[in-house]
Design a protein around this motif. Structure first.
Motif, mmCIF file in Angstrom:
data_model
loop_
_atom_site.group_PDB
_atom_site.id
_atom_site.type_symbol
_atom_site.label_atom_id
_atom_site.label_comp_id
_atom_site.label_asym_id
_atom_site.label_seq_id
_atom_site.Cartn_x
_atom_site.Cartn_y
_atom_site.Cartn_z
ATOM 1 N N ARG A 1 0.783 -1.115 -0.031
ATOM 2 C CA ARG A 1 0.102 -0.021 0.642
ATOM 3 C C ARG A 1 0.793 1.445 -0.125
ATOM 4 O O ARG A 1 0.467 2.620 -0.198
ATOM 5 C CB ARG A 1 -0.553 0.154 1.307
ATOM 6 C CG ARG A 1 -2.158 -0.928 1.025
ATOM 7 C CD ARG A 1 -2.948 -0.901 2.185
ATOM 8 N NE ARG A 1 -4.174 0.564 1.696
ATOM 9 C CZ ARG A 1 -4.304 1.231 2.919
ATOM 10 N NH1 ARG A 1 -4.906 0.152 3.810
ATOM 11 N NH2 ARG A 1 -5.595 2.555 2.564
ATOM 12 N N VAL A 2 1.722 1.331 0.821
ATOM 13 C CA VAL A 2 2.493 2.380 1.129
ATOM 14 C C VAL A 2 3.421 2.677 -0.929
ATOM 15 O O VAL A 2 3.773 3.714 -1.263
ATOM 16 C CB VAL A 2 4.304 2.122 1.776
ATOM 17 C CG1 VAL A 2 5.217 2.989 1.618
ATOM 18 C CG2 VAL A 2 3.300 2.426 3.454
ATOM 19 N N ALA A 3 3.941 1.320 -1.146
ATOM 20 C CA ALA A 3 4.446 1.678 -2.805
ATOM 21 C C ALA A 3 3.358 2.212 -3.456
ATOM 22 O O ALA A 3 3.567 3.049 -4.588
ATOM 23 C CB ALA A 3 5.191 -0.212 -2.809
ATOM 24 N N ALA A 4 2.173 2.073 -3.601
ATOM 25 C CA ALA A 4 0.757 1.845 -4.435
ATOM 26 C C ALA A 4 1.067 3.477 -4.145
ATOM 27 O O ALA A 4 0.684 4.380 -5.141
ATOM 28 C CB ALA A 4 -0.183 1.274 -4.320
ATOM 29 N N GLY A 5 0.987 4.452 -2.827
ATOM 30 C CA GLY A 5 1.079 5.555 -2.505
ATOM 31 C C GLY A 5 1.731 6.378 -2.770
ATOM 32 O O GLY A 5 1.581 7.370 -3.626
ATOM 33 N N LEU A 6 2.743 6.357 -3.159
ATOM 34 C CA LEU A 6 4.356 7.160 -3.272
ATOM 35 C C LEU A 6 4.037 6.764 -5.011
ATOM 36 O O LEU A 6 4.289 7.743 -5.286
ATOM 37 C CB LEU A 6 5.142 5.760 -2.961
ATOM 38 C CG LEU A 6 5.546 6.282 -1.407
ATOM 39 C CD1 LEU A 6 7.117 5.464 -0.990
ATOM 40 C CD2 LEU A 6 6.154 7.608 -0.591
ATOM 41 N N ARG A 7 3.929 5.596 -6.114
ATOM 42 C CA ARG A 7 3.991 5.420 -6.804
ATOM 43 C C ARG A 7 2.365 6.874 -7.864
ATOM 44 O O ARG A 7 3.041 7.486 -8.018
ATOM 45 C CB ARG A 7 3.890 3.753 -7.256
ATOM 46 C CG ARG A 7 4.924 3.261 -7.616
ATOM 47 C CD ARG A 7 4.408 2.137 -8.543
ATOM 48 N NE ARG A 7 3.819 1.174 -7.565
ATOM 49 C CZ ARG A 7 3.716 0.354 -7.206
ATOM 50 N NH1 ARG A 7 5.389 -0.114 -6.090
ATOM 51 N NH2 ARG A 7 3.362 -0.562 -6.678
ATOM 52 N N GLY A 8 1.612 6.654 -6.977
ATOM 53 C CA GLY A 8 0.316 7.311 -7.387
ATOM 54 C C GLY A 8 0.404 8.909 -7.010
ATOM 55 O O GLY A 8 0.354 9.621 -7.356
ATOM 56 N N GLY A 9 1.589 8.921 -5.977
ATOM 57 C CA GLY A 9 1.690 10.965 -5.455
ATOM 58 C C GLY A 9 2.478 11.112 -6.846
ATOM 59 O O GLY A 9 3.001 12.169 -7.016
#
Length: 65
Positions: A54-62
């Motif tokens: 989830r953290v990795a997905a959030g960072l990619r989304g940002g």
């Protein structure tokens, strides 16, 4: 001025290696120099693989905004 990420010899790391780098930073205590002294340093559960995803997905989304 050149962009290091696009300069020859500076390949962008894969998302997996970026997550691994973040994990290593936190494991080595590097995160704590960024947090105010009033933030508790103990009592946290280790992140689960699902949380790290989830953290990795959030960072990619940002980055995509």
């Amino acid at each position: 001025m050149t962009d290091e990420a696009s300069a020859p010899g500076h390949e962008n790391p894969s998302p997996v290696s970026e997550v691994e780098l973040l994990h290593t930073l936190v494991e080595d205590g590097g995160f704590w120099r960024l947090a105010p002294s009033w933030v508790p340093r103990t009592g946290y559960a280790p992140p689960t693989p699902a949380v790290l995803r989830r953290v990795a997905a959030g960072l990619r989304g940002g980055l995509e905004r």
